[in-house]
Design an enzyme around this catalytic site. Structure first.
Site, PDB file in Angstrom:
ATOM      1  N   GLY A 299       0.805  -1.222   0.000  1.00 43.49           N
ATOM      2  CA  GLY A 299       0.000   0.000   0.000  1.00 43.49           C
ATOM      3  C   GLY A 299       0.834   1.267   0.000  1.00 43.49           C
ATOM      4  O   GLY A 299       1.956   1.288   0.496  1.00 43.49           O
TER       5      GLY A 299
ATOM      6  N   ARG B  49       1.290  -6.010  -4.977  1.00 39.72           N
ATOM      7  CA  ARG B  49       1.235  -6.870  -3.792  1.00 39.72           C
ATOM      8  C   ARG B  49       1.741  -8.293  -4.048  1.00 39.72           C
ATOM      9  O   ARG B  49       1.558  -9.181  -3.215  1.00 39.72           O
ATOM     10  CB  ARG B  49      -0.199  -6.897  -3.245  1.00 39.72           C
TER      11      ARG B  49
ATOM     12  N   ASP C  69       5.894  -7.616   6.033  1.00 40.30           N
ATOM     13  CA  ASP C  69       5.996  -8.802   5.177  1.00 40.30           C
ATOM     14  C   ASP C  69       7.005  -8.607   4.051  1.00 40.30           C
ATOM     15  O   ASP C  69       7.796  -9.498   3.753  1.00 40.30           O
ATOM     16  CB  ASP C  69       4.624  -9.134   4.576  1.00 40.30           C
TER      17      ASP C  69
ATOM     18  N   LYS D 212       8.283   0.953   5.528  1.00 40.91           N
ATOM     19  CA  LYS D 212       7.153   1.741   5.056  1.00 40.91           C
ATOM     20  C   LYS D 212       5.856   1.220   5.611  1.00 40.91           C
ATOM     21  O   LYS D 212       5.635   0.016   5.591  1.00 40.91           O
ATOM     22  CB  LYS D 212       7.085   1.658   3.524  1.00 40.91           C
ATOM     23  N   THR D 213       4.993   2.021   6.137  1.00 39.56           N
ATOM     24  CA  THR D 213       3.572   1.740   6.340  1.00 39.56           C
ATOM     25  C   THR D 213       2.936   2.867   7.137  1.00 39.56           C
ATOM     26  O   THR D 213       3.454   3.276   8.170  1.00 39.56           O
ATOM     27  CB  THR D 213       3.282   0.400   7.050  1.00 39.56           C
TER      28      THR D 213
ATOM     29  N   ASP E 136       0.385   2.532   8.753  1.00 38.49           N
ATOM     30  CA  ASP E 136      -0.217   1.934   9.946  1.00 38.49           C
ATOM     31  C   ASP E 136       0.647   2.088  11.194  1.00 38.49           C
ATOM     32  O   ASP E 136       0.153   1.952  12.308  1.00 38.49           O
ATOM     33  CB  ASP E 136      -0.490   0.441   9.724  1.00 38.49           C
TER      34      ASP E 136
ATOM     35  N   TYR F 264      -8.087   6.544   2.323  1.00 44.21           N
ATOM     36  CA  TYR F 264      -7.447   6.832   1.049  1.00 44.21           C
ATOM     37  C   TYR F 264      -6.942   8.271   0.970  1.00 44.21           C
ATOM     38  O   TYR F 264      -6.054   8.576   0.195  1.00 44.21           O
ATOM     39  CB  TYR F 264      -8.421   6.532  -0.090  1.00 44.21           C
TER      40      TYR F 264
END
Lengths: 539, 539
Positions: free
Chosen positions: A77, A141, A172, A198-199, A201, A410
């Site tokens: 993402g 992905r 992951d 990266k994320t 979240d 988004y």
């Protein structure tokens, strides 16, 4: 490309670098490392990349290094700052030797496997400096897990004389980057692999990684919107806004946004799970806050909800698992519902009909309930409304309740990076170039001391294996980077739990406003509250 | 109040003023005016405030004016900049005479009627400079229409020695302000009434009023979010985002956001009505754009939808009217549906079931369909999906369609004002003080030449009656300010229609990014595209 006035002005921003990365660096190796758990298993799986030292960079004076070609991959993402990792990497390898080349693999890891790539020249890079999005080369992905994929990667790297791959991704993707590094060492094919954290979240962090990039910007965008809605709530004084925030497996985003804006309620999934809270308990606790405010004439408020909440409520988890099992053998919903346990049937019957429908009808191609499609904000509004009606009948609630639902996700993933993310990402990219030049593989690019001004940041690398443990995935034990959930004993959660009863009762809203790029440093260069609280605490 | 770093830094901003308003001014009267239509009726209804001249302010040199107490009211929905109108008004009356006082009526027009007020002192005002929201005194939707209300207003004004009221509101509120001004003149009670043009919807504008305040900021907030989502769409390359934008009676917001961001599709309600488009035609036109992009491998895009669309589709308007009639005599939906005309029954049956349900079940206390509750974005996603499936069967569509819905409204109404709105609103407030000092009543505060730098803005006043015509409201002819809908022959719409086929096919997204307060003027002081196109065209 049509550019906005801001984009044109922002292109000229020169991201701040750690002092050490302004020139050539050499790697200082620390002590050998161990994985965070399951040391024996991890060591067996990663014989060549296990136990490597943490690396810190020091100034190297003048060095004369050969040109090196590098391939870069965006995985998973979007997160604000990805383009700056790539521009930092580009500037880094060009500083090392002007004849170095950067190749971007297109559309994520599949670009490596399918040999789809583009050479990233200065002209291209300059179009993307300090911009949001992953559109420079696209992301994907596809998981790099199979040896055929790895071998296909070797082919294209040989063809392009690529010395190293930089994989920008989440937990992951970085685990897979390490598997790839290990494989390439075993094969002695001379291709290094470096990861970048990266994320949005915020769940890729640990003793070494202070924060993943994108979290800062995304939380600031969401907090801008939350603050605007709070000011609207406090002006109109007639709506309760239920705002769901992206982030399925951890509630860092909801927590950070709460610390930035002081909502009346903020639900943290990790707490729900730890306390084994039922859906009814969550609903009742919100209804109590609504009733408390109504008693003082305040029929408005703001509730923050983490996207993954449903999956953290023990009874809902059981219900969903039972439904998945039952609906895998019959598509007759009525029939399937008869098979529910008494406890799950009770939970199911407590749900508003629209949500019950989402649980049974909207299933993925494997027959599973699509949890991400459940409109948790509407579920809670409907159930709180029902609860308040009951309280009113008992004389425990006087007021009017009008709920409005929102989902922010988004909007934040591709925002242009804040100064923090612009600087942090650019540094991660330059730093990755120096990890490569220093011959490292199986490392993640590491920038620390990130709550200090950027020139005091510490640069180096951490072996990916150091962050791993073994976890069950699809029934099999796998080596994975341990995800960071919200720590209920940590300083950020404590800052919420210490204040939330006041925030519930009073109206303590803070309005962060839009991300600023040109103003005073105390406005433009603020890190997240989470980062400051965690890192201050460490010292 | 807990303040964010930005709020603290922004408090120090000194809004820019027209040169003339930096000192004392005198009113230069122009020629007598006429209402835009129905001159005889309007004149009869407003014998004392009809025909007054447009006023322009000129420098007055040193003047010695007595103290004057003023009351201020916020009316209707929030719009960014309301607090700056009030701080400008405060600074204006204090500059006129330091002993002047400003009273704020609480919770909208009802504060005047119920004598709920607060004196706005410098301490209070300083907390709200350049902030969003209407929370300084609150707003409300009570209509000032009855003589008892007017008389109650006189009482409190006498008690507080209030010389004038400033009503900050939209078209209806300004109409009512004029009715009040007329009544107070008839009563010879010596209370003046001045209006200020507020609404994010942008539909309160005409030959005199160039723009209503709040439109600039709200459109910029929505465009920031739209741009972020566009960048996400262009990075992930797998979603079609359908974004509904606030604004029921006119599509100015959707049009302005389209001009700022270049979406693949932007629906304009006024065009739908003018061309008598059916829902099926709208759906088919979107599906054609989706199919066109899919043919080139682009399975992503962004569609902008004005909130009020449903009510502009002729066949939907008829269906809703029929349903309202039928459901007013029976609550049995099945029975009611039998009464639909053949045409309406066909439209009804074409709707996705969830939307059909919203039309029949979610009714307001008067039995009417709640049009604002209809999730138009989801309606269009569902119908486009169905249409694409049919096209696929006919071999006219190859691709994957995954739609995501968004609604942006509350995020923009209380954002902190952009420089434009901060300056414009502050000027409107200072200007209102001078209209009062010059003895004017029944005027709206008027700032013109707004696409020039602020010091060149022209200050003055326009008689509210000049903007009126007679319209049917609830079956009765009433004097109202004529609403400005999107002009299909105007420059802003032309800028859309000239470019939309390219925007549909190509990916021309522009990413405006967040509102900036401290950067270069070409970033921070940009007016809306709509304003520039309209005003340039006039010259």
């Amino acid at each position: 490309m049509n550019k906005s006035a801001l984009q044109i002005a922002r292109a000229a921003y020169q991201p701040k670098l750690p002092k050490v990365l302004k020139g050539a660096v050499k790697a200082l190796d620390g002590d050998a490392t161990q994985s965070v758990a399951d040391q024996e298993e991890i060591k067996k799986l990663f014989p060549n990349t296990y136990g490597m030292p943490v690396v810190t960079f020091a100034e190297a004076g003048d060095v004369d290094l050969p040109a090196m070609n590098v391939g870069v991959i965006l995985s998973g993402g979007q997160a604000p700052g990805g383009h700056n990792v790539i521009s930092g990497l580009f500037d880094g390898i060009k500083a090392i030797n002007k004849d170095s080349k950067l190749y971007g693999f297109l559309g994520g890891p599949s670009g490596l496997v399918d040999h789809k790539y583009v050479e990233l020249t200065a002209d291209i890079i300059d179009e993307y400096r300090n911009t949001g999005g992953f559109d420079i080369i696209g992301s994907g992905r596809t998981k790099l897990e199979k040896t055929e994929q790895f071998d296909s990667g070797i082919e294209i790297c040989k063809e392009l004389d690529i010395k190293a791959l930089v994989i920008i991704g989440g937990d992951d993707s970085n685990t897979n980057a390490c598997v790839l590094a290990e494989y390439y060492l075993q094969k002695q094919c001379g291709i290094q692999v470096i990861g970048c954290p990266k994320t949005i979240d915020g769940d890729l962090k640990n003793d070494m990684i202070e924060t993943s990039f994108g979290f800062d910007t995304a939380c600031k965008v969401y907090s801008e919107m939350i603050g605007n809605i709070m000011r609207d709530a406090n002006s109109a004084k007639k709506y309760w806004h239920f705002i769901k925030l992206m982030g399925r497996s951890a509630s860092h985003i909801a927590l950070e946004c709460a610390l930035q804006t002081h909502p009346n309620v903020c639900i943290i999934s990790e707490e729900v799970e730890a306390k084994k809270m039922t859906l009814a308990q969550i609903v009742n606790s919100i209804a109590d806050v609504v009733a408390g405010r109504a008693a003082e004439g305040k029929n408005f408020g703001v509730v923050l909800i983490p996207e993954g909440l449903i999956e953290f409520i023990p009874e809902m988890k059981v219900l969903i698992a039972e439904l998945n099992d039952l609906l895998s053998v019959t598509s007759d919903v009525k029939e399937a519902l008869k098979g529910l346990s008494a406890a799950s049937a009770a939970v199911y019957n407590s749900l508003p009909s629209s949500i019950a429908k989402q649980l049974t009808l909207d299933r993925d191609p494997h027959g599973n309930v699509q949890v991400s499609q459940i409109e948790t904000e509407k579920l809670l509004i409907a159930m709180v409304k029902t609860r308040l009606a009951a309280m009113k009948a008992e004389g425990k609630y006087v007021g009017k309740f009008s709920g409005l639902g929102h989902f922010f996700g988004y909007e934040g993933r591709c925002a242009a990076p804040s100064n923090f993310d612009a600087d942090y990402c650019y540094s991660l990219g330059v730093n990755a170039a120096w990890l490569i030049a220093n011959g490292k593989t199986g490392y993640m690019s590491l920038i620390r001391n990130t709550i200090a001004p950027a020139d005091q940041w510490i640069a180096g690398g951490v072996p990916v294996t150091m962050m791993m443990n073994m976890e069950k995935r699809s029934g099999e034990m796998k080596p994975v980077i341990r995800k960071a959930l919200v720590d209920l004993n940590g300083a950020p959660f404590k800052a919420l739990s210490d204040n939330r009863s006041e925030w519930a009762k009073e109206t303590c809203y803070v309005y962060p406003g839009p991300i600023q790029y040109f103003g005073p440093s105390e406005v433009c260069d603020l890190p997240t509250k989470t980062l400051v609280l965690e890192q201050r605490n460490k010292k």
